[in-house]
Design an enzyme around this catalytic site. Structure first.
Site, mmCIF file in Angstrom:
data_model
loop_
_atom_site.group_PDB
_atom_site.id
_atom_site.type_symbol
_atom_site.label_atom_id
_atom_site.label_comp_id
_atom_site.label_asym_id
_atom_site.label_seq_id
_atom_site.Cartn_x
_atom_site.Cartn_y
_atom_site.Cartn_z
ATOM 1 N N TYR A 8 -15.458 -10.845 -0.417
ATOM 2 C CA TYR A 8 -16.191 -9.610 -0.726
ATOM 3 C C TYR A 8 -17.682 -9.972 -1.397
ATOM 4 O O TYR A 8 -18.329 -9.282 -1.423
ATOM 5 C CB TYR A 8 -15.439 -8.646 -1.307
ATOM 6 C CG TYR A 8 -14.145 -8.003 -0.605
ATOM 7 C CD1 TYR A 8 -14.784 -6.987 0.373
ATOM 8 C CD2 TYR A 8 -12.888 -8.342 -0.423
ATOM 9 C CE1 TYR A 8 -14.128 -6.303 1.034
ATOM 10 C CE2 TYR A 8 -12.036 -7.830 0.440
ATOM 11 C CZ TYR A 8 -12.537 -6.547 1.270
ATOM 12 O OH TYR A 8 -11.578 -5.896 2.114
ATOM 13 N N ASP B 263 -6.749 -2.383 -7.608
ATOM 14 C CA ASP B 263 -7.380 -2.795 -6.308
ATOM 15 C C ASP B 263 -7.798 -4.201 -6.704
ATOM 16 O O ASP B 263 -8.151 -4.493 -7.867
ATOM 17 C CB ASP B 263 -8.646 -1.987 -5.943
ATOM 18 C CG ASP B 263 -8.960 -2.459 -4.346
ATOM 19 O OD1 ASP B 263 -8.581 -1.847 -3.323
ATOM 20 O OD2 ASP B 263 -9.708 -3.154 -4.101
ATOM 21 N N ARG C 6 -2.876 7.102 0.974
ATOM 22 C CA ARG C 6 -3.496 8.363 2.003
ATOM 23 C C ARG C 6 -2.312 8.892 2.803
ATOM 24 O O ARG C 6 -2.494 9.688 3.070
ATOM 25 C CB ARG C 6 -4.684 7.955 2.418
ATOM 26 C CG ARG C 6 -5.858 7.845 1.613
ATOM 27 C CD ARG C 6 -7.087 7.408 2.239
ATOM 28 N NE ARG C 6 -6.864 5.982 2.739
ATOM 29 C CZ ARG C 6 -7.894 4.958 3.263
ATOM 30 N NH1 ARG C 6 -8.873 5.512 3.178
ATOM 31 N NH2 ARG C 6 -7.528 3.954 3.461
ATOM 32 N N ARG D 214 0.661 -1.165 -0.218
ATOM 33 C CA ARG D 214 0.060 -0.087 -0.102
ATOM 34 C C ARG D 214 0.935 1.330 -0.157
ATOM 35 O O ARG D 214 0.503 2.345 0.629
ATOM 36 C CB ARG D 214 -0.678 -0.018 1.116
ATOM 37 C CG ARG D 214 -2.021 -1.205 1.033
ATOM 38 C CD ARG D 214 -3.283 -0.592 0.308
ATOM 39 N NE ARG D 214 -4.129 -1.560 0.383
ATOM 40 C CZ ARG D 214 -5.494 -1.348 0.913
ATOM 41 N NH1 ARG D 214 -5.704 0.107 1.611
ATOM 42 N NH2 ARG D 214 -6.504 -1.948 0.978
ATOM 43 N N ARG E 265 -5.911 12.381 -5.630
ATOM 44 C CA ARG E 265 -7.181 11.549 -5.386
ATOM 45 C C ARG E 265 -8.418 12.573 -5.228
ATOM 46 O O ARG E 265 -9.525 12.066 -5.557
ATOM 47 C CB ARG E 265 -6.981 10.931 -3.837
ATOM 48 C CG ARG E 265 -8.071 10.317 -3.402
ATOM 49 C CD ARG E 265 -8.543 8.916 -4.111
ATOM 50 N NE ARG E 265 -9.463 8.223 -3.260
ATOM 51 C CZ ARG E 265 -10.845 8.453 -3.605
ATOM 52 N NH1 ARG E 265 -11.157 9.228 -4.142
ATOM 53 N NH2 ARG E 265 -11.509 7.969 -2.877
HETATM 54 O O1 CP3 Z 1 -0.041 -1.366 -2.676
HETATM 55 C C1 CP3 Z 1 -0.276 -0.485 -3.311
HETATM 56 O O2 CP3 Z 1 0.152 0.682 -3.221
HETATM 57 C C2 CP3 Z 1 -1.113 -0.675 -4.497
HETATM 58 C C3 CP3 Z 1 -2.394 -0.648 -4.796
HETATM 59 C C4 CP3 Z 1 -3.729 -1.290 -3.731
HETATM 60 C C5 CP3 Z 1 -4.550 -0.906 -3.268
HETATM 61 N N1 CP3 Z 1 -5.351 -1.963 -2.730
HETATM 62 C C6 CP3 Z 1 -4.953 0.333 -3.157
HETATM 63 C C7 CP3 Z 1 -6.205 1.087 -2.389
HETATM 64 C C8 CP3 Z 1 -3.415 -2.963 -3.230
HETATM 65 C C9 CP3 Z 1 -2.301 -3.809 -3.694
HETATM 66 C C10 CP3 Z 1 -4.721 -3.049 -2.819
HETATM 67 C C11 CP3 Z 1 -4.892 -4.367 -2.458
HETATM 68 C C12 CP3 Z 1 -6.379 -4.552 -1.510
HETATM 69 N N2 CP3 Z 1 -7.513 -3.715 -1.703
HETATM 70 C C13 CP3 Z 1 -6.510 -5.674 -0.603
HETATM 71 C C14 CP3 Z 1 -5.587 -6.689 -0.149
HETATM 72 C C15 CP3 Z 1 -4.219 -6.040 0.651
HETATM 73 C C16 CP3 Z 1 -4.757 -5.880 2.181
HETATM 74 O O3 CP3 Z 1 -4.752 -4.494 2.464
HETATM 75 O O4 CP3 Z 1 -4.960 -6.699 2.770
HETATM 76 C C17 CP3 Z 1 -7.817 -5.417 -0.071
HETATM 77 C C18 CP3 Z 1 -8.469 -6.316 1.046
HETATM 78 C C19 CP3 Z 1 -8.539 -4.488 -0.775
HETATM 79 C C20 CP3 Z 1 -9.821 -4.169 -0.889
HETATM 80 C C21 CP3 Z 1 -9.987 -2.712 -0.353
HETATM 81 N N3 CP3 Z 1 -9.763 -1.699 -1.201
HETATM 82 C C22 CP3 Z 1 -10.383 -2.283 0.845
HETATM 83 C C23 CP3 Z 1 -11.348 -3.068 1.939
HETATM 84 C C24 CP3 Z 1 -10.494 -0.704 0.889
HETATM 85 C C25 CP3 Z 1 -10.871 0.142 1.609
HETATM 86 C C26 CP3 Z 1 -10.518 0.238 2.933
HETATM 87 C C27 CP3 Z 1 -9.545 1.678 3.107
HETATM 88 O O5 CP3 Z 1 -8.275 1.383 3.367
HETATM 89 O O6 CP3 Z 1 -9.930 2.651 2.905
HETATM 90 C C28 CP3 Z 1 -9.968 -0.377 -0.463
HETATM 91 C C29 CP3 Z 1 -9.578 0.886 -0.843
HETATM 92 C C30 CP3 Z 1 -8.031 1.250 -1.457
HETATM 93 N N4 CP3 Z 1 -7.560 0.283 -1.905
HETATM 94 C C31 CP3 Z 1 -7.426 2.519 -1.231
HETATM 95 C C32 CP3 Z 1 -6.106 2.421 -1.695
HETATM 96 C C33 CP3 Z 1 -4.908 3.322 -1.744
HETATM 97 C C34 CP3 Z 1 -8.004 3.562 -0.193
HETATM 98 C C35 CP3 Z 1 -9.039 4.256 -1.001
HETATM 99 C C36 CP3 Z 1 -8.673 5.656 -1.128
HETATM 100 O O7 CP3 Z 1 -7.710 6.153 -1.425
HETATM 101 O O8 CP3 Z 1 -10.013 6.327 -0.966
#
Ligand code: CP3
Length: 357
Positions: free
Chosen positions: A166, A90, A44, A40, A53
């Site tokens: 999900y 994602d 943010r 990640r 964003r």
């Molecule tokens: O790692 C990176 O920088 C690459 C991008 C990446 C994102 N999500 C960006 C993201 C990767 C590899 C993921 C994987 C992901 N997404 C997982 C597996 C990894 C883990 O954390 O266990 C999962 C379970 C998700 C599903 C997901 N995406 C959720 C539950 C959420 C919302 C929760 C939150 O943190 O807000 C996301 C959104 C998300 N994916 C964000 C980012 C940067 C935040 C959204 C935003 O910027 O508003």
């Protein structure tokens, strides 16, 4: 510690000595300073991410906008000089492109219309909508073209169990109870869903490689919810089928599997030979990992993201412990899960200096 069974080598056209440090470690090399990236790492905690964003509309709009997604992928590389970039996307673009449209509501996480025993797989397409995902592969192309050769580009997908959880619950759940219960009560239907996801995920990952991804990571973020027999059936087995498809087409592309919370399951994963690199979450003792996991496969991890939030001596000691335990074999330095939004930039700088210093 050498790599006994010799997994994937470096990317096409490269000899091992020219390859990026991440590729070298994943092919079994021990390095004095481990390659470093953070799960990640685009997100943010970075002011430049938050600024972009705000202009991008919804989170998925950002994922499907190649110019913006490429820019966001590159932001942490420019700022910290990490050894790898991970595609900004994602895991939920796969259900989205199977026709189970995904929404990200501000502050609430993802929402999908849940699959039920009554709907079965009827709401899903047989295959990924290639047009919907075309911008993702375009992002991969743009990022690879912009990266220096020493920085490896990682493509990724969620593992079928994590993504299915999900699709069944329609949202994040603390212990994936809806999907677990579905798997117990409707194993044939759940198996059909997992099969659909194996096909879709393998195809999504292959397309990322075609576009320029040099390493793949499979996120099994919810491995910890599964009892061991179900971990084998719904995680190891389908992940192994995905990896076989990748190896059949691209034997030189290393695959890292991050099975968060799997406990002893991570040792089984390492012994199985399914993964070229084994991700370690922060609950795994790195000394034990050195004996039980790193003897089989290169490892990646496993700093507690909260130690990075804490910074200072806590961070310095945690980094040094991990290096002491895992520095004798192939090790990719990373967090034990994603970086948290409240992480101070100065602490990431401290981490980089400590790992490289
Ligand atoms: O790692 C990176 O920088 C690459 C991008 C990446 C994102 N999500 C960006 C993201 C990767 C590899 C993921 C994987 C992901 N997404 C997982 C597996 C990894 C883990 O954390 O266990 C999962 C379970 C998700 C599903 C997901 N995406 C959720 C539950 C959420 C919302 C929760 C939150 O943190 O807000 C996301 C959104 C998300 N994916 C964000 C980012 C940067 C935040 C959204 C935003 O910027 O508003």
């Amino acid at each position: 510690m050498s790599h006994p069974s010799g997994p994937a080598g470096p990317a096409f056209g490269q000899t091992v000595s020219q390859a990026a440090p991440l590729l070298r470690v994943l092919s079994g090399e021990t390095r004095e300073k481990p390659p470093l990236w953070m799960m990640r790492q685009a997100g943010r905690y970075l002011p430049e991410y938050r600024a972009l964003r705000e202009k991008a509309g919804s989170f998925l709009d950002l994922c499907y906008d190649p110019e913006k997604a490429a820019e966001v992928t590159l932001q942490p590389i420019r700022r910290f000089g990490f050894d790898a970039a991970i595609l900004f996307s994602d895991i939920l673009v796969v259900p989205d492109a199977l026709g189970q449209r995904v929404r990200f509501l501000e502050g609430e996480g993802p929402q999908l219309d849940p699959l039920t025993p009554e709907t079965g797989l009827a709401p899903l397409a047989g295959e990924l909508d290639a047009e919907r995902l075309a911008p993702v592969y375009e992002t991969v192309r743009m990022v690879r073209a912009a990266l220096p050769p020493q920085v490896a580009l990682i493509g990724f997908a969620g593992a079928p169990w994590t993504v299915a959880s999900y699709m069944v619950a329609g949202r994040s759940t603390p212990d994936q109870a809806p999907a677990r219960l579905f798997a117990y009560t409707h194993p044939v239907l759940f198996g059909a869903l997992v099969d659909r996801l194996v096909d879709a995920t393998a195809s999504h990952l292959l397309r990322q490689v075609e576009a320029g991804a040099q390493v793949l990571q499979i996120f099994e973020s919810f491995a910890g919810a599964l009892p061991p027999p179900l971990f084998r059936r719904w995680s190891l087995e389908p992940v192994s089928r995905i990896v076989s498809r990748i190896r059949a087409r691209y034997p030189a592309i290393p695959v890292i599997v991050f099975a968060r919370g799997a406990g002893a399951g991570v040792e089984e994963l390492a012994q199985s030979g399914i993964a070229d690199g084994v991700g370690l979450d922060w609950t795994i003792d790195p000394w034990r990992a050195s004996d039980a996991i790193q003897v089989h496969r290169p490892v990646q991890g496993n700093l507690d993201p909260l130690a990075l939030v804490a910074g200072g001596d806590v961070l310095a000691r945690a980094v040094d412990d991990i290096r002491a335990a895992l520095g004798g074999g192939p090790h990719v330095f990373n967090l034990g899960h994603g970086i948290l939004p409240q992480t101070p930039i100065a602490h990431v700088e401290q981490l980089v200096a400590r790992v490289r210093g």
